[in-house]
Design a protein around this motif. Structure first.
Motif, PDB file in Angstrom:
ATOM      1  N   LEU A 127      36.833 -36.427   6.793  1.00  0.00           N
ATOM      2  CA  LEU A 127      35.731 -37.383   6.776  1.00  0.00           C
ATOM      3  C   LEU A 127      34.388 -36.678   6.652  1.00  0.00           C
ATOM      4  N   ASP A 128      34.254 -35.515   7.263  1.00  0.00           N
ATOM      5  CA  ASP A 128      33.009 -34.751   7.188  1.00  0.00           C
ATOM      6  C   ASP A 128      32.685 -34.306   5.769  1.00  0.00           C
ATOM      7  N   GLU A 129      33.703 -34.190   4.930  1.00  0.00           N
ATOM      8  CA  GLU A 129      33.511 -33.737   3.548  1.00  0.00           C
ATOM      9  C   GLU A 129      33.186 -34.873   2.575  1.00  0.00           C
ATOM     10  N   LEU A 130      33.329 -36.114   3.011  1.00  0.00           N
ATOM     11  CA  LEU A 130      33.107 -37.252   2.117  1.00  0.00           C
ATOM     12  C   LEU A 130      31.625 -37.462   1.834  1.00  0.00           C
ATOM     13  N   PRO A 131      31.301 -37.924   0.611  1.00  0.00           N
ATOM     14  CA  PRO A 131      29.921 -38.330   0.331  1.00  0.00           C
ATOM     15  C   PRO A 131      29.537 -39.486   1.258  1.00  0.00           C
TER      16      PRO A 131
ATOM     17  N   ASP B 218      31.889 -46.705   3.461  1.00  0.00           N
ATOM     18  CA  ASP B 218      32.969 -47.650   3.142  1.00  0.00           C
ATOM     19  C   ASP B 218      34.174 -47.449   4.058  1.00  0.00           C
ATOM     20  N   VAL B 219      34.524 -46.192   4.311  1.00  0.00           N
ATOM     21  CA  VAL B 219      35.666 -45.910   5.191  1.00  0.00           C
ATOM     22  C   VAL B 219      35.375 -46.415   6.595  1.00  0.00           C
TER      23      VAL B 219
ATOM     24  N   TYR C 115      45.058 -44.247  18.788  1.00  0.00           N
ATOM     25  CA  TYR C 115      44.271 -43.075  19.181  1.00  0.00           C
ATOM     26  C   TYR C 115      43.230 -42.750  18.115  1.00  0.00           C
ATOM     27  N   ALA C 116      43.659 -42.748  16.860  1.00  0.00           N
ATOM     28  CA  ALA C 116      42.738 -42.437  15.763  1.00  0.00           C
ATOM     29  C   ALA C 116      41.603 -43.442  15.716  1.00  0.00           C
ATOM     30  N   SER C 117      41.908 -44.700  15.911  1.00  0.00           N
ATOM     31  CA  SER C 117      40.875 -45.731  15.894  1.00  0.00           C
ATOM     32  C   SER C 117      39.833 -45.478  16.983  1.00  0.00           C
TER      33      SER C 117
ATOM     34  N   LEU D  54      37.933 -41.988  16.255  1.00  0.00           N
ATOM     35  CA  LEU D  54      37.042 -42.015  15.094  1.00  0.00           C
ATOM     36  C   LEU D  54      36.063 -43.180  15.133  1.00  0.00           C
ATOM     37  N   ASN D  55      36.285 -44.090  16.063  1.00  0.00           N
ATOM     38  CA  ASN D  55      35.433 -45.276  16.195  1.00  0.00           C
ATOM     39  C   ASN D  55      35.373 -46.076  14.890  1.00  0.00           C
ATOM     40  N   MET D  56      36.556 -46.358  14.369  1.00  0.00           N
ATOM     41  CA  MET D  56      36.665 -47.162  13.153  1.00  0.00           C
ATOM     42  C   MET D  56      38.025 -47.846  13.129  1.00  0.00           C
TER      43      MET D  56
END
Length: 75
Positions: free
Chosen positions: A5-9, A15-16, A36-38, A41-43
């Motif tokens: 995610l850190d590498e995304l524009p 959007d993600v 856990y991921a949700s 990552l707070n998403m």
């Protein structure tokens, strides 16, 4: 996932964050991972129907595409 995610524009990351991450394949069957991921990552996170079949079905669809119609996909 965080490193990816850190590498995304920034536009893609927005959007993600808005629409979430969809888990497929065997990893989506690991108990508690999606929740856990949700939280981490707070998403939003989701699991597709039939996650073990989703990867191979998607690959089959990709292989059946007319390559000339999708020049931006590297086959």
């Amino acid at each position: 996932i965080e490193e990816f995610l850190d590498e995304l524009p920034s536009e893609t990351l927005a959007d993600v964050r808005k629409y979430g991450i969809v888990f497929t394949g065997g990893v989506s069957c690991v108990q508690g991972l999606v929740e856990y991921a949700s939280k981490r990552l707070n998403m939003p996170t989701f699991v597709v129907d039939n996650p073990k079949d989703a990867v191979i079905l998607g690959a089959g669809k990709l292989l059946s595409l007319n390559k000339e119609d999708y020049p931006y996909i590297k086959f």
